[in-house]
Structures are given as structure tokens and as C-alpha cells.
Write an enzyme that holds these catalytic residues in place. Sequence first.
Site, mmCIF file in Angstrom:
data_model
loop_
_atom_site.group_PDB
_atom_site.id
_atom_site.type_symbol
_atom_site.label_atom_id
_atom_site.label_comp_id
_atom_site.label_asym_id
_atom_site.label_seq_id
_atom_site.Cartn_x
_atom_site.Cartn_y
_atom_site.Cartn_z
ATOM 1 N N CYS A 1 -67.834 9.878 4.057
ATOM 2 C CA CYS A 1 -66.601 9.318 3.498
ATOM 3 C C CYS A 1 -65.527 10.374 3.223
ATOM 4 O O CYS A 1 -64.377 10.032 2.992
ATOM 5 C CB CYS A 1 -66.891 8.519 2.229
ATOM 6 S SG CYS A 1 -67.376 9.531 0.804
ATOM 7 N N HIS B 1 -61.398 10.414 -15.231
ATOM 8 C CA HIS B 1 -61.725 9.683 -14.007
ATOM 9 C C HIS B 1 -62.405 10.645 -13.041
ATOM 10 O O HIS B 1 -61.911 11.756 -12.799
ATOM 11 C CB HIS B 1 -60.445 9.132 -13.370
ATOM 12 C CG HIS B 1 -60.650 8.518 -12.031
ATOM 13 N ND1 HIS B 1 -61.238 7.284 -11.865
ATOM 14 C CD2 HIS B 1 -60.355 8.970 -10.793
ATOM 15 C CE1 HIS B 1 -61.284 7.004 -10.568
ATOM 16 N NE2 HIS B 1 -60.750 8.017 -9.898
ATOM 17 N N HIS C 1 -65.759 6.632 -7.938
ATOM 18 C CA HIS C 1 -66.328 5.286 -7.978
ATOM 19 C C HIS C 1 -67.779 5.321 -7.522
ATOM 20 O O HIS C 1 -68.194 6.256 -6.835
ATOM 21 C CB HIS C 1 -65.523 4.338 -7.087
ATOM 22 C CG HIS C 1 -64.150 4.086 -7.607
ATOM 23 N ND1 HIS C 1 -63.078 4.915 -7.317
ATOM 24 C CD2 HIS C 1 -63.666 3.124 -8.426
ATOM 25 C CE1 HIS C 1 -61.996 4.452 -7.928
ATOM 26 N NE2 HIS C 1 -62.331 3.370 -8.611
ATOM 27 N N ASP D 1 -74.006 1.233 -1.508
ATOM 28 C CA ASP D 1 -74.332 1.453 -0.097
ATOM 29 C C ASP D 1 -74.935 2.837 0.159
ATOM 30 O O ASP D 1 -74.866 3.360 1.264
ATOM 31 C CB ASP D 1 -73.091 1.250 0.773
ATOM 32 C CG ASP D 1 -71.957 2.213 0.431
ATOM 33 O OD1 ASP D 1 -72.098 3.043 -0.492
ATOM 34 O OD2 ASP D 1 -70.913 2.131 1.099
#
Length: 145
Positions: free
Chosen positions: A66, A101, A104, A108
Amino acid sequence: MAQVSKPSQEELKKKLNPMQYNVTQEQGTEPPFQNEFWDNKRDGIYVDIVTGEPLFSSKDKFDSGCGWPSFTKPIGKVEERQDKSHGMVRTEVRSKDSDSHLGHVFDDGPGPTGLRYCINSAALRFIPKEDLEKEGYGEYKKLFK
């Protein structure tokens, strides 16, 4: 490791570069494949850039393709919150102590957890295993034996 409290916003603006501040304090996202740790293969731990709180280990890092560092599980205190921004429903990951932050979490990932913690490099500082003791993270050396 001594507990470090979250600095004020003014201190953070001085301490963090613009990308680090945007990601951690304004829920930003850095570009994929153009960040410091997406392809890091060294042994060590990843700590919160704001407080130094240990968050992830290279032992739990994997190449998800990713473009961001991906982990199967945290080693430190993280919080998960529902994120409905950008027209999606996702699970945001935040550092518990600094409320920064991080990224996420998705379902998967590989076993055994099936989770993929997709984390912004800008939210992290990497401590190589050979520097754990001198940086005050000696208790994490056991992860690499």
C-alpha cells in the site's frame, strides 16, 4: 522509559516538521511510497513522534503493497475510533498517550490477526534494535532475540 506528556500545540509546531504536524495533529495523510518507513526492513521499534511511546515492532511489520508501513498488531497503547471522513467509514488508529493520528486499521491483513495497521511514517520515529538500550527502550530488546 519515562512517561512523556504531550507538548503544547506551540511546542509541537516547533518540534515537528510540517508533514509530521499535519498527519499527527490535523489527521493528514502522507503520500504512499514517498515516506520514510514504507520500505524499512531494519529490526527495531517504531515510537510515537510526539511522546516517544512505543507503538509497533518491526517483527510485526509486513509489505502490504500500500506504500505505508503496515503492521499486524501494536506493541503499545493505541486507540481505535470510527472515522467517517472522505465519504468512507474506516477505523482510525490514534496514539493513546498523545492522542495523535497515526493511520487506519483494516481487516485485510495476514494471520494471525488478519489486521493491517496502515500507519503514516510521519507519525513515527524508528529506534533500531542496536540503539534500544541507549535510547531508553532496553526492555524491548527481548523482541529481537
